[in-house]
Design an enzyme around this catalytic site. Structure first.
Site, mmCIF file in Angstrom:
data_model
loop_
_atom_site.group_PDB
_atom_site.id
_atom_site.type_symbol
_atom_site.label_atom_id
_atom_site.label_comp_id
_atom_site.label_asym_id
_atom_site.label_seq_id
_atom_site.Cartn_x
_atom_site.Cartn_y
_atom_site.Cartn_z
ATOM 1 N N SER A 33 -93.197 74.739 -21.787
ATOM 2 C CA SER A 33 -93.757 75.257 -20.531
ATOM 3 C C SER A 33 -95.106 74.620 -20.176
ATOM 4 O O SER A 33 -95.352 74.329 -18.993
ATOM 5 C CB SER A 33 -93.872 76.786 -20.592
ATOM 6 O OG SER A 33 -94.515 77.219 -21.769
ATOM 7 N N ASP B 147 -105.083 85.346 -29.056
ATOM 8 C CA ASP B 147 -103.949 86.245 -28.869
ATOM 9 C C ASP B 147 -103.589 86.282 -27.374
ATOM 10 O O ASP B 147 -104.402 86.673 -26.534
ATOM 11 C CB ASP B 147 -104.352 87.637 -29.366
ATOM 12 C CG ASP B 147 -103.200 88.636 -29.273
ATOM 13 O OD1 ASP B 147 -102.186 88.335 -28.616
ATOM 14 O OD2 ASP B 147 -103.331 89.722 -29.852
ATOM 15 N N ASP C 45 -94.419 84.573 -22.651
ATOM 16 C CA ASP C 45 -93.189 84.155 -23.336
ATOM 17 C C ASP C 45 -93.314 84.426 -24.838
ATOM 18 O O ASP C 45 -93.370 83.502 -25.652
ATOM 19 C CB ASP C 45 -92.993 82.644 -23.047
ATOM 20 C CG ASP C 45 -91.704 82.111 -23.616
ATOM 21 O OD1 ASP C 45 -90.803 82.896 -23.935
ATOM 22 O OD2 ASP C 45 -91.608 80.866 -23.746
HETATM 23 N N1 SAM Z 1 -93.754 79.144 -23.755
HETATM 24 C C1 SAM Z 1 -93.256 78.107 -24.649
HETATM 25 C C2 SAM Z 1 -92.314 77.211 -23.880
HETATM 26 O O1 SAM Z 1 -91.605 77.702 -22.983
HETATM 27 O O2 SAM Z 1 -92.312 76.022 -24.140
HETATM 28 C C3 SAM Z 1 -92.557 78.677 -25.860
HETATM 29 C C4 SAM Z 1 -93.319 79.732 -26.555
HETATM 30 S S1 SAM Z 1 -92.552 80.412 -27.958
HETATM 31 C C5 SAM Z 1 -91.240 81.329 -27.325
HETATM 32 C C6 SAM Z 1 -93.713 81.650 -28.416
HETATM 33 C C7 SAM Z 1 -95.014 81.094 -28.962
HETATM 34 O O3 SAM Z 1 -95.946 82.166 -29.048
HETATM 35 C C8 SAM Z 1 -94.929 80.521 -30.355
HETATM 36 O O4 SAM Z 1 -95.445 79.216 -30.353
HETATM 37 C C9 SAM Z 1 -95.802 81.437 -31.216
HETATM 38 O O5 SAM Z 1 -96.498 80.740 -32.243
HETATM 39 C C10 SAM Z 1 -96.759 81.985 -30.195
HETATM 40 N N2 SAM Z 1 -97.344 83.303 -30.486
HETATM 41 C C11 SAM Z 1 -96.850 84.330 -31.225
HETATM 42 N N3 SAM Z 1 -97.643 85.403 -31.130
HETATM 43 C C12 SAM Z 1 -98.652 85.065 -30.296
HETATM 44 C C13 SAM Z 1 -99.787 85.762 -29.776
HETATM 45 N N4 SAM Z 1 -100.022 87.040 -30.092
HETATM 46 N N5 SAM Z 1 -100.596 85.110 -28.921
HETATM 47 C C14 SAM Z 1 -100.365 83.808 -28.579
HETATM 48 N N6 SAM Z 1 -99.322 83.101 -29.054
HETATM 49 C C15 SAM Z 1 -98.473 83.719 -29.889
#
Ligand code: SAM
Length: 283
Positions: free
Chosen positions: A102, A145, A166
């Site tokens: 994204s 976060d 996401d």
């Molecule tokens: N949005 C990305 C895309 O479409 O290319 C994919 C994101 S992936 C589904 C979710 C991501 O959130 C992971 O890289 C994970 O490490 C990160 N993540 C998990 N908990 C999080 C948090 N509380 N805050 C920020 N990032 C977090």
């Protein structure tokens, strides 16, 4: 934090999410005024589909792989054009070895006056993401976060923006959390466009989630869902959903063209289905 998006990059859920993301950014560009895209759970930005991790699951084969294996019908092609341009920009020699997450899709579509804010909490993935945007003064990458950011970073100073949320859905209660945090952010920034991802799978509390969103009383809330296979034989992902708040007025009509195509192209069995329904608003 066990989730790593490299195992899932380019799968059917990414195709729908990224196609819609690109349309939302296209729409924001219809006015000259600058805007900001805030991606609260950004991942690493670029995924090598030839890597051991991506090859292990091969999920992209049933996502972007299938999407590109045949021609795209003329009436659908314009709706996928910006998304596919972002994919092509990483693969100038053809094929799809590198898949944009994204952040790279949004960044590919920004103009010089627009900005991108990326949050990623996983330490290694944050480092990779940061390196992938090194020297890009339009993009700010923060090790933070995303839930905190969803609240603290709205409204953006541009007063126009798209917030993509996401999360990995690793913990219980994520559907409720998504609705709660949307309610808080929307009260601070009611004019923002929000795009929230959620999984469809056996036992997912979708009716309760939709009811919680309805209860927020946000005037324009659209749910977009694509199911690719039956829940019968799997506990894994069987479909993918997006909640869009303040969608462009043209989006529902576009989805009525795009979703039947994605259902045909990405559906894996006879349970495949797709819908775009108003949780609140124009329906
Ligand atoms: N949005 C990305 C895309 O479409 O290319 C994919 C994101 S992936 C589904 C979710 C991501 O959130 C992971 O890289 C994970 O490490 C990160 N993540 C998990 N908990 C999080 C948090 N509380 N805050 C920020 N990032 C977090």
């Amino acid at each position: 934090m066990n989730y790593r998006h490299i195992y899932h990059a380019g799968n059917f859920a990414d195709v729908l999410k990224h196609a819609v993301l690109a349309r939302l950014v296209d729409y924001l560009k219809q006015k000259d005024k600058p805007f900001r895209v805030i991606d609260t759970h950004a991942g690493i930005g670029i995924y090598d589909l030839s890597s051991e991790e991506a090859q292990k699951t091969g999920e992209w084969l049933d996502g972007v792989g299938r999407l590109l294996e045949k021609n795209i019908p003329a009436k659908v092609a314009p709706l996928l054009a910006s998304y596919l341009q972002a994919v092509t920009s990483l693969n100038p020699d053809g094929g799809v070895q590198f898949y944009p997450g994204s952040p790279k899709i949004a960044r590919h579509l920004l103009r010089s006056q627009d900005r991108l804010s990326l949050m990623e909490l996983h330490p290694e993935d944050y480092e990779t993401l940061h390196a992938n945007f090194d020297g890009d003064f339009q993009t700010r990458v923060t090790h933070l976060d995303g839930w905190l950011a969803m609240n603290a970073h709205v409204p953006p100073k541009e007063k126009r923006g798209l917030i993509l949320v996401d999360p990995p859905f690793e913990k219980d209660g994520e559907y409720k959390r998504l609705a709660d945090y949307l309610g808080k952010a929307w009260r601070k920034f009611p004019g923002g466009v929000y795009c929230l991802w959620y999984p469809l799978k056996k036992g997912a509390p979708i009716p309760e989630f939709h009811a919680a969103l309805h209860a927020l009383e946000i005037p324009k809330t659209l749910a977009v869902e694509l199911t690719v296979r039956s829940e019968r034989d799997t506990t894994g992902l069987t479909g993918t959903g997006l909640i869009i708040v303040n969608p462009p007025f043209t989006l529902k009509g576009e989805l009525d063209i795009l979703l039947p195509f994605l259902k045909e192209r990405l559906g894996q069995d006879r349970s495949a289905s797709a819908r775009a329904i108003w949780i609140r608003g124009e329906g």
